[in-house]
Design a protein around this motif. Structure first.
Motif, PDB file in Angstrom:
ATOM      1  N   VAL A 106       1.028  -1.122  -0.145  1.00  0.00           N
ATOM      2  CA  VAL A 106       0.105   0.119   0.070  1.00  0.00           C
ATOM      3  C   VAL A 106       0.931   1.240   0.043  1.00  0.00           C
ATOM      4  N   GLN A 107       0.292   2.288  -0.946  1.00  0.00           N
ATOM      5  CA  GLN A 107       1.278   3.425  -0.991  1.00  0.00           C
ATOM      6  C   GLN A 107       0.085   4.631  -0.875  1.00  0.00           C
ATOM      7  N   LEU A 108       0.660   5.817  -0.153  1.00  0.00           N
ATOM      8  CA  LEU A 108      -0.280   6.682  -0.282  1.00  0.00           C
ATOM      9  C   LEU A 108       0.469   8.048  -0.499  1.00  0.00           C
ATOM     10  N   VAL A 109       0.170   8.912  -1.503  1.00  0.00           N
ATOM     11  CA  VAL A 109       1.203   9.932  -1.924  1.00  0.00           C
ATOM     12  C   VAL A 109       0.294  11.298  -2.204  1.00  0.00           C
ATOM     13  N   GLU A 110       0.752  12.127  -1.382  1.00  0.00           N
ATOM     14  CA  GLU A 110      -0.060  13.305  -1.244  1.00  0.00           C
ATOM     15  C   GLU A 110       0.550  14.284  -2.411  1.00  0.00           C
ATOM     16  N   SER A 111      -0.161  15.133  -2.576  1.00  0.00           N
ATOM     17  CA  SER A 111       0.374  16.366  -3.552  1.00  0.00           C
ATOM     18  C   SER A 111      -0.577  17.818  -3.389  1.00  0.00           C
ATOM     19  N   GLY A 112      -0.068  18.792  -3.786  1.00  0.00           N
ATOM     20  CA  GLY A 112      -1.008  19.752  -3.379  1.00  0.00           C
ATOM     21  C   GLY A 112      -0.570  20.953  -2.519  1.00  0.00           C
ATOM     22  N   GLY A 113       0.423  20.602  -1.663  1.00  0.00           N
ATOM     23  CA  GLY A 113       0.884  21.644  -0.894  1.00  0.00           C
ATOM     24  C   GLY A 113       1.684  22.593  -1.522  1.00  0.00           C
ATOM     25  N   ALA A 114       1.578  23.830  -0.948  1.00  0.00           N
ATOM     26  CA  ALA A 114       2.205  25.131  -1.489  1.00  0.00           C
ATOM     27  C   ALA A 114       2.101  26.326  -0.417  1.00  0.00           C
ATOM     28  N   SER A 115       2.923  27.431  -0.742  1.00  0.00           N
ATOM     29  CA  SER A 115       2.993  28.334   0.090  1.00  0.00           C
ATOM     30  C   SER A 115       1.737  29.375  -0.392  1.00  0.00           C
ATOM     31  N   VAL A 116       1.021  29.923   0.395  1.00  0.00           N
ATOM     32  CA  VAL A 116      -0.027  30.797   0.231  1.00  0.00           C
ATOM     33  C   VAL A 116      -0.342  31.808   1.014  1.00  0.00           C
ATOM     34  N   GLN A 117      -0.906  32.923   0.636  1.00  0.00           N
ATOM     35  CA  GLN A 117      -1.370  33.983   1.601  1.00  0.00           C
ATOM     36  C   GLN A 117      -2.619  33.546   2.445  1.00  0.00           C
ATOM     37  N   SER A 118      -2.709  34.430   3.625  1.00  0.00           N
ATOM     38  CA  SER A 118      -3.704  34.177   4.522  1.00  0.00           C
ATOM     39  C   SER A 118      -4.947  34.247   3.648  1.00  0.00           C
ATOM     40  N   GLU A 119      -6.198  33.548   4.026  1.00  0.00           N
ATOM     41  CA  GLU A 119      -7.285  33.645   3.418  1.00  0.00           C
ATOM     42  C   GLU A 119      -7.355  33.143   1.751  1.00  0.00           C
TER      43      GLU A 119
END
Length: 127
Positions: A2-15
């Protein structure tokens, strides 16, 4: 395996907003019988369960993200999502997806401990 691979993280501004994804592989047939969850861990803090979705689509959230985050799953694609809206600096953390097979005791339920974990994706929110 079994493997779980996350994606989509980033640096963003508040709100700001982000959508995290978690691709699952290696499950024998399907993730249908599995509870899926998102956890997060901020620097110097313990791991926190953010949201859970069971195999019926019932969701639960920690109080600090209610009304801002939405967990969802697409079983056919073996994918888990977390929509993050109205982000705050205190949401800054490494986000992990996790899975555990549902259990039965008078009814199906999601265990407290999760068996499978991804490697994490970083979310950084600046003010």
């Amino acid at each position: 395996q079994v493997q779980l691979v996350e994606s989509g993280g980033a640096s963003v501004q508040s709100e700001g907003s982000l959508r995290l994804s978690c691709a699952a592989s290696g499950f024998t047939f399907t993730i249908n019988n599995y509870c899926m969850a998102w956890f997060r861990q901020a620097p110097g803090k313990g791991r926190e369960k953010v949201a859970v979705i069971d195999d019926d689509g019932v969701t639960t959230y920690t109080d600090s993200v209610k009304g801002r985050f939405t967990i969802s799953r697409y079983n056919a694609k073996k994918t888990l999502y977390l929509q993050l809206n109205s982000l705050k600096p205190e949401d800054t953390a490494m986000y992990y997806c996790a899975a555990v097979r549902r259990r039965y005791s008078g009814g199906y339920y999601c265990p407290v401990d999760y068996d499978y974990w991804g490697q994490g994706t970083q979310v950084t929110v600046s003010s």
